[in-house]
Design a protein around this motif. Structure first.
Motif, PDB file in Angstrom:
ATOM      1  N   UNK A 126     -18.145  -3.679   1.919  1.00 32.54           N
ATOM      2  CA  UNK A 126     -18.109  -2.451   1.136  1.00 32.54           C
ATOM      3  C   UNK A 126     -16.849  -1.653   1.461  1.00 32.54           C
ATOM      4  N   UNK A 127     -16.549  -1.520   2.738  1.00 38.10           N
ATOM      5  CA  UNK A 127     -15.395  -0.725   3.150  1.00 38.10           C
ATOM      6  C   UNK A 127     -14.074  -1.379   2.770  1.00 38.10           C
ATOM      7  N   UNK A 128     -13.993  -2.707   2.792  1.00 40.64           N
ATOM      8  CA  UNK A 128     -12.777  -3.380   2.323  1.00 40.64           C
ATOM      9  C   UNK A 128     -12.564  -3.109   0.832  1.00 40.64           C
ATOM     10  N   UNK A 129     -13.659  -3.171   0.055  1.00 42.60           N
ATOM     11  CA  UNK A 129     -13.550  -2.895  -1.382  1.00 42.60           C
ATOM     12  C   UNK A 129     -13.171  -1.434  -1.633  1.00 42.60           C
ATOM     13  N   UNK A 130     -13.761  -0.521  -0.871  1.00 45.66           N
ATOM     14  CA  UNK A 130     -13.439   0.905  -1.023  1.00 45.66           C
ATOM     15  C   UNK A 130     -11.985   1.170  -0.653  1.00 45.66           C
ATOM     16  N   UNK A 131     -11.509   0.583   0.437  1.00 42.49           N
ATOM     17  CA  UNK A 131     -10.100   0.729   0.814  1.00 42.49           C
ATOM     18  C   UNK A 131      -9.171   0.198  -0.262  1.00 42.49           C
ATOM     19  N   UNK A 132      -9.559  -0.917  -0.892  1.00 43.35           N
ATOM     20  CA  UNK A 132      -8.753  -1.495  -1.969  1.00 43.35           C
ATOM     21  C   UNK A 132      -8.718  -0.567  -3.184  1.00 43.35           C
ATOM     22  N   UNK A 133      -9.861   0.039  -3.524  1.00 46.44           N
ATOM     23  CA  UNK A 133      -9.889   0.978  -4.656  1.00 46.44           C
ATOM     24  C   UNK A 133      -9.016   2.202  -4.369  1.00 46.44           C
ATOM     25  N   UNK A 134      -9.054   2.685  -3.147  1.00 48.60           N
ATOM     26  CA  UNK A 134      -8.220   3.842  -2.776  1.00 48.60           C
ATOM     27  C   UNK A 134      -6.745   3.494  -2.867  1.00 48.60           C
ATOM     28  N   UNK A 135      -6.364   2.335  -2.341  1.00 44.66           N
ATOM     29  CA  UNK A 135      -4.959   1.916  -2.406  1.00 44.66           C
ATOM     30  C   UNK A 135      -4.514   1.735  -3.856  1.00 44.66           C
ATOM     31  N   UNK A 136      -5.393   1.175  -4.679  1.00 46.41           N
ATOM     32  CA  UNK A 136      -5.070   0.972  -6.093  1.00 46.41           C
ATOM     33  C   UNK A 136      -4.902   2.310  -6.822  1.00 46.41           C
ATOM     34  N   UNK A 137      -5.746   3.292  -6.510  1.00 42.32           N
ATOM     35  CA  UNK A 137      -5.625   4.614  -7.138  1.00 42.32           C
ATOM     36  C   UNK A 137      -4.270   5.242  -6.807  1.00 42.32           C
ATOM     37  N   UNK A 158       7.859  -2.473  -6.645  1.00 38.00           N
ATOM     38  CA  UNK A 158       8.196  -1.970  -5.306  1.00 38.00           C
ATOM     39  C   UNK A 158       6.962  -1.612  -4.492  1.00 38.00           C
ATOM     40  N   UNK A 159       5.759  -1.773  -5.077  1.00 38.30           N
ATOM     41  CA  UNK A 159       4.538  -1.310  -4.418  1.00 38.30           C
ATOM     42  C   UNK A 159       3.559  -2.473  -4.252  1.00 38.30           C
ATOM     43  N   UNK A 160       3.092  -2.682  -3.031  1.00 41.22           N
ATOM     44  CA  UNK A 160       2.007  -3.613  -2.746  1.00 41.22           C
ATOM     45  C   UNK A 160       0.851  -2.811  -2.164  1.00 41.22           C
ATOM     46  N   UNK A 161      -0.347  -3.366  -2.243  1.00 42.74           N
ATOM     47  CA  UNK A 161      -1.504  -2.705  -1.644  1.00 42.74           C
ATOM     48  C   UNK A 161      -2.178  -3.641  -0.656  1.00 42.74           C
ATOM     49  N   UNK A 162      -2.870  -3.032   0.293  1.00 42.78           N
ATOM     50  CA  UNK A 162      -3.616  -3.773   1.299  1.00 42.78           C
ATOM     51  C   UNK A 162      -4.811  -2.929   1.700  1.00 42.78           C
ATOM     52  N   UNK A 163      -5.928  -3.569   2.027  1.00 45.41           N
ATOM     53  CA  UNK A 163      -7.095  -2.828   2.473  1.00 45.41           C
ATOM     54  C   UNK A 163      -7.490  -3.290   3.861  1.00 45.41           C
ATOM     55  N   UNK A 164      -7.743  -2.321   4.719  1.00 39.96           N
ATOM     56  CA  UNK A 164      -8.232  -2.599   6.062  1.00 39.96           C
ATOM     57  C   UNK A 164      -9.675  -2.148   6.232  1.00 39.96           C
ATOM     58  N   UNK A 165     -10.239  -1.521   5.202  1.00 43.98           N
ATOM     59  CA  UNK A 165     -11.610  -1.040   5.313  1.00 43.98           C
ATOM     60  C   UNK A 165     -11.763  -0.152   6.531  1.00 43.98           C
ATOM     61  N   UNK A 166     -12.721  -0.506   7.392  1.00 44.38           N
ATOM     62  CA  UNK A 166     -12.949   0.287   8.601  1.00 44.38           C
ATOM     63  C   UNK A 166     -12.318  -0.342   9.832  1.00 44.38           C
ATOM     64  N   UNK A 167     -11.486  -1.359   9.644  1.00 45.53           N
ATOM     65  CA  UNK A 167     -10.930  -2.131  10.759  1.00 45.53           C
ATOM     66  C   UNK A 167      -9.833  -1.418  11.547  1.00 45.53           C
TER      67      UNK A 167
END
Length: 170
Positions: A108-119, A133-142
């Motif tokens: 859940x937190x990885x998906x939420x982090x990805x949505x935040x980065x995408x926004x 010039x922009x990449x995204x990455x999600x770390x969730x709660x890690x």
């Protein structure tokens, strides 16, 4: 007549000195608020040159509400500054790191982090920053900013961090 010229010169120089100290005004379209953001850019002109300049001038962190990826007014103000800096400093690329607090499952937190980065990415693109010039990455709660159970403290982990590096594009 000579005294009049001297007085005029002093007045002119004083006026120019005052203008030189006024920070520039940024006016950009904010498609999410349906209005224009107008404000001063901290630090005067955007000198660009390093990741530290980006953090100091534009700010690298955007905070989010619990379980949400919505951009509030404070987040959009930060992103307007980030977009201005990135447009002025086209030799930098970015990675937007999405983070979440410790509540919820890892997935859940990885998906939420990805949505935040995408926004954040979409907002920067809407402000004229080239998507390449922009990449995204999600770390969730890690990768928490703080390890804690107090709600006020956990709010520090609900964020994105925009990391800039020299070299345009990915």
């Amino acid at each position: 007549m000579n005294g009049l010229r001297t007085a005029a010169a002093v007045f002119l120089l004083a006026g120019l000195g005052a203008c030189a100290q006024t920070p520039p005004i940024a006016t950009v379209t904010d498609p999410y608020a349906g209005s224009r953001y107008t404000g001063t850019l901290p630090g005067g002109t955007l000198p660009g040159a390093s990741a530290e300049d980006f953090r100091r001038i534009a700010g690298d962190t955007v905070w989010f509400p619990e379980n949400d990826a919505a951009l509030d007014g404070r987040a959009r103000e930060t992103l307007v500054r980030q977009a201005g800096w990135l447009k002025q400093n086209g030799s930098f690329s970015t990675v937007i790191e999405g983070h979440a607090d410790e509540q919820g499952t890892r997935e859940y937190n990885l998906a939420l982090g990805a949505r935040r980065a995408s926004a954040v990415q979409e907002y920067l693109v809407s402000q004229g920053v080239d998507r390449g010039r922009i990449r995204t990455s999600s770390y969730g709660k890690e990768r928490p900013f703080e390890i804690c159970s107090d709600p006020a403290c956990q709010a520090q982990n609900r964020r994105t961090v925009t990391v800039v590096t020299p070299g345009a594009g990915v």
